[in-house]
Write a protein that holds these residues in place. Structure first.
Motif, PDB file in Angstrom:
ATOM      1  N   ASP A  15     -39.088  13.057 139.902  1.00  0.00           N
ATOM      2  CA  ASP A  15     -39.803  13.786 138.852  1.00  0.00           C
ATOM      3  C   ASP A  15     -39.284  15.213 138.696  1.00  0.00           C
ATOM      4  O   ASP A  15     -39.325  15.773 137.607  1.00  0.00           O
ATOM      5  CB  ASP A  15     -41.305  13.835 139.163  1.00  0.00           C
ATOM      6  CG  ASP A  15     -42.019  12.599 138.638  1.00  0.00           C
ATOM      7  OD1 ASP A  15     -41.337  11.790 137.973  1.00  0.00           O
ATOM      8  OD2 ASP A  15     -43.211  12.447 138.890  1.00  0.00           O
ATOM      9  N   LEU A  16     -38.804  15.802 139.799  1.00  0.00           N
ATOM     10  CA  LEU A  16     -38.260  17.161 139.708  1.00  0.00           C
ATOM     11  C   LEU A  16     -37.060  17.177 138.785  1.00  0.00           C
ATOM     12  O   LEU A  16     -36.874  18.087 137.980  1.00  0.00           O
ATOM     13  CB  LEU A  16     -37.844  17.672 141.092  1.00  0.00           C
ATOM     14  CG  LEU A  16     -38.941  17.903 142.121  1.00  0.00           C
ATOM     15  CD1 LEU A  16     -38.343  18.536 143.367  1.00  0.00           C
ATOM     16  CD2 LEU A  16     -40.015  18.801 141.549  1.00  0.00           C
ATOM     17  N   ASP A  70     -36.430  14.926 136.432  1.00  0.00           N
ATOM     18  CA  ASP A  70     -36.916  14.675 135.070  1.00  0.00           C
ATOM     19  C   ASP A  70     -37.508  15.943 134.472  1.00  0.00           C
ATOM     20  O   ASP A  70     -37.305  16.240 133.295  1.00  0.00           O
ATOM     21  CB  ASP A  70     -37.985  13.569 135.102  1.00  0.00           C
ATOM     22  CG  ASP A  70     -37.355  12.198 135.273  1.00  0.00           C
ATOM     23  OD1 ASP A  70     -36.112  12.114 135.180  1.00  0.00           O
ATOM     24  OD2 ASP A  70     -38.094  11.228 135.507  1.00  0.00           O
ATOM     25  N   ALA A  71     -38.265  16.683 135.308  1.00  0.00           N
ATOM     26  CA  ALA A  71     -38.887  17.915 134.811  1.00  0.00           C
ATOM     27  C   ALA A  71     -37.809  18.905 134.373  1.00  0.00           C
ATOM     28  O   ALA A  71     -37.901  19.502 133.305  1.00  0.00           O
ATOM     29  CB  ALA A  71     -39.771  18.533 135.889  1.00  0.00           C
ATOM     30  N   ARG A 101     -34.807  18.218 133.439  1.00  0.00           N
ATOM     31  CA  ARG A 101     -34.178  17.718 132.215  1.00  0.00           C
ATOM     32  C   ARG A 101     -35.044  18.013 131.001  1.00  0.00           C
ATOM     33  O   ARG A 101     -34.554  18.399 129.940  1.00  0.00           O
ATOM     34  CB  ARG A 101     -33.943  16.211 132.313  1.00  0.00           C
ATOM     35  CG  ARG A 101     -32.873  15.826 133.317  1.00  0.00           C
ATOM     36  CD  ARG A 101     -32.649  14.328 133.309  1.00  0.00           C
ATOM     37  NE  ARG A 101     -32.107  13.880 132.034  1.00  0.00           N
ATOM     38  CZ  ARG A 101     -32.087  12.608 131.654  1.00  0.00           C
ATOM     39  NH1 ARG A 101     -32.574  11.675 132.426  1.00  0.00           N
ATOM     40  NH2 ARG A 101     -31.570  12.278 130.491  1.00  0.00           N
TER      41      ARG A 101
END
Lengths: 287, 337
Positions: free
Chosen positions: A186-187, A189-190, A192
């Motif tokens: 998720d880090l 994705d965040a 991005r």
């Protein structure tokens, strides 16, 4: 943790820890103490009845510049090998941890740790077959390229580096892989979603968060490579005289154990000094 | 701030269809909740709008731009994750400023906008802390500040409140709503909590099996569900058994329809109610007191009904005895079976 223990708890703790302490005493502390003792002797007691205590073995290191030169050579080798292990191992770990999913990851992982499963002598002699003149590598290159290529890698520093990198690469891959695996997807994705490019994500998120693992791997490579003697001897040939091979010679060829022990402890001191100098960096990486 | 148009989007993972010809419009400045059970495709829809997934077919427009082939980095969106996904190696200020630095905003302006965003979520005093030093609610605010600091065209929230405990969740709902109104950003948020969806959003979309079942304002979806799934998923529904239908006044009656009532529309009594009300007979199973409100579970011809009312409005009833449940005929829900 020690503050709140009752005597009963302390006793139990001691009982549980005693096998480990016993092991450390027998396997690490006693041999090291014996070696430290040897390093201050003029001769081994069983060989010479007139043995005495001296600082001469340590003085020998200072008076004969060869040892310092060889130590520098070994340190250079260790930095080079560690550098290549990081350059090759970290990207491998990155791809394994973040790009490949499922079964192919397991298969690739197995291939990464395969060098661990083979005997190191077998591994080194295999490299000798690959690297020697008219060896496997040279033939393959000549088969691919139209013109004649002479590689002649055998008995060069390059051969030593190749052999050592191959032997120690899994350490860097494993430690980096574990550190990278722990970074939540998720880090990424965040980052991005905030517009970060792949390079920015690597530089500002993945690298800082996996740095402890990468450095642990680097230390695991650096320390044994400084004292390595097998790869230099077999793959390095005439070029393969290093600090480690000299120590080995003292023990198995020259039978000057006191000098070998003294050289070993000087190496230990230098390695500890280097790690201590690097510890601020290592510590910052932990936070 | 922009509207988002999703048209005929289909997304597959291997052989599984996660989104099946989904079309939906998110109005500019609206607060839209995507509601559905797990596996309904709501998160896939959100991540497809964000740009983490590219649809096999269909178009997505943010504002005037077709974005279905634009990767997430270039979509100019703000996103908040279920576990907040704060960067543990950076301070609160650096977390919030990440998107600005990526966009190469000048240092002075970066500082000003970080301060503004933190002020908006009332965390200005914690700028130098690390995420590990913050409470759950504070982390959530940082994540929100980080998502909106770049003035994205649309704000996407993936179950943003599910990790908080109940009291904090209600506070954050109010806070989220206030901030959303204040900056007027188009907001799409995914939840499986129907109450949260009703409280926060001005439009709701219910998903099931990768399709939009119904979309509309919360009250409309609640009062006029289009099918049995929507009726049962948003709010609770007491289904009328076939056997009980004769004799009841059922507006919207037609062949192949099912009928239901909402728990709060019912009243309960020991005697049959007067004329003009629909009534069914049942057996009281349980009465649960919960302070201001009380819940009664009643067995109606083999199906379990639920009634919710103010405790003082429920008369004393013998447990296990016969009771009548009644409601205004116009409160009947009629949906295609």
């Amino acid at each position: 943790m020690a503050d709140l223990e009752t005597p009963a708890e302390r006793r139990r703790l001691f009982t549980l820890l005693s096998p480990a302490y016993l092991w450390l005493t027998v396997a690490v502390f006693l041999p090291l103490s014996a070696m430290l003792f040897f390093s201050f002797l003029t001769d081994m007691p069983q060989d010479a009845p007139d043995w005495g205590v001296t600082l001469g073995n340590y003085a020998e290191f200072l008076t004969n510049p060869t040892y310092a030169t060889l130590l520098r050579k070994s340190l250079t080798l260790a930095f080079t090998v560690t550098g290549f292990c990081i350059l090759i191992g970290y990207p491998c770990a990155l791809v394994l941890a973040k790009s490949i999913k499922g079964r192919s990851r397991e298969a690739l992982f197995l291939m990464v740790i395969l060098p661990f499963w083979s005997n190191s002598l077998v591994r080194i002699f295999s490299w000798a077959i690959v690297l020697r003149g008219n060896g496997v590598l040279e033939r393959a290159v000549n088969w691919l390229l139209p013109f004649d290529v002479r590689l002649n890698l055998m008995f060069t520093t390059d051969a030593v580096v190749i052999g050592l990198v191959h032997s120690y690469l899994p350490y860097v891959i494993l430690t980096s892989y574990l550190a990278l695996q722990a970074v939540d997807d998720d880090l990424i994705d965040a980052a991005r979603s905030m517009g970060a490019s792949k390079l920015t994500i690597l530089r500002r998120i993945l690298l800082p968060l996996s740095l402890p693992g990468l450095l642990a791997g680097a230390v695991l490579v650096f320390v044994p490579v400084v004292g390595s003697f097998m790869e230099p001897r077999i793959l390095g040939g005439r070029m393969g005289t290093y600090y480690g091979t000299v120590i080995e010679d003292q023990f198995v060829a020259v039978y000057n154990w006191p000098l070998g022990a003294a050289l070993s402890f000087i190496l230990l001191a230098v390695v500890i000094a280097i790690l201590a100098a690097a510890s601020p960096v290592l510590k910052r990486a932990q936070t | 701030m922009s509207r988002v148009d999703v048209a005929n989007v289909t997304k597959k993972f291997g052989h599984a269809t996660a989104l099946d010809d989904v079309s939906i419009t998110f109005e500019d400045g609206g607060f839209f909740a995507l509601l559905g059970p797990s596996g309904s495709g709501k998160t896939t829809l959100l991540r497809t709008i964000a740009g983490f997934y590219f649809p096999e077919s269909g178009t997505i427009r943010i504002g005037e731009q077709n974005v279905e082939k634009v990767p997430v980095e270039k979509r100019d969106i703000g996103m908040m994750f279920q576990n907040y996904a704060l960067f543990p190696n950076m301070t609160v200020a650096d977390n919030v400023g990440f998107g600005l630095r990526v966009r190469k905003v000048p240092a002075a302006e970066e500082k000003r906008r970080i301060a503004e965003a933190l002020e908006l979520v009332q965390l200005g005093h914690l700028a130098d802390r690390r995420p590990s030093q913050l409470s759950g609610g504070q982390r959530q605010r940082v994540a929100l500040a980080r998502a909106i600091v770049t003035n994205p065209r649309v704000l996407l929230l993936d179950e943003p409140l599910s990790a908080l405990d109940k009291t904090l969740r209600v506070d954050m709902q109010i806070e989220l709503k206030r901030i959303q109104r204040e900056i007027g950003i188009t907001t799409i948020f995914v939840t499986h909590d129907q109450e949260e969806a009703l409280t926060l959003s001005d439009r709701i979309g219910i998903l099931k099996d990768g399709r939009i079942v119904q979309a509309g304002p919360p009250r409309e979806v609640y009062d006029r569900p289009v099918d049995a799934f929507a009726a049962g998923f948003l709010g609770e529904a007491n289904w009328l058994p076939e056997a009980a239908l004769p004799g009841l006044a059922l507006p919207g009656a037609a062949a192949g329809r099912r009928f239901a009532t909402r728990p709060e529309m019912l009243s309960i009594s020991a005697q049959a109610p007067g004329e003009g009300r629909n009534a069914v007979k049942g057996r009281l199973l349980q009465r649960v007191f919960a302070g201001a409100m009380a819940t009664c579970l009643v067995d109606v011809a083999g199906t379990q009904w639920k009634l919710v009312a103010r405790d003082r409005d429920i008369p004393e009833l013998p447990g296990g005895g016969e009771v009548w449940l009644s409601w205004d005929p116009s409160d009947t829900l009629a949906v295609p079976a």
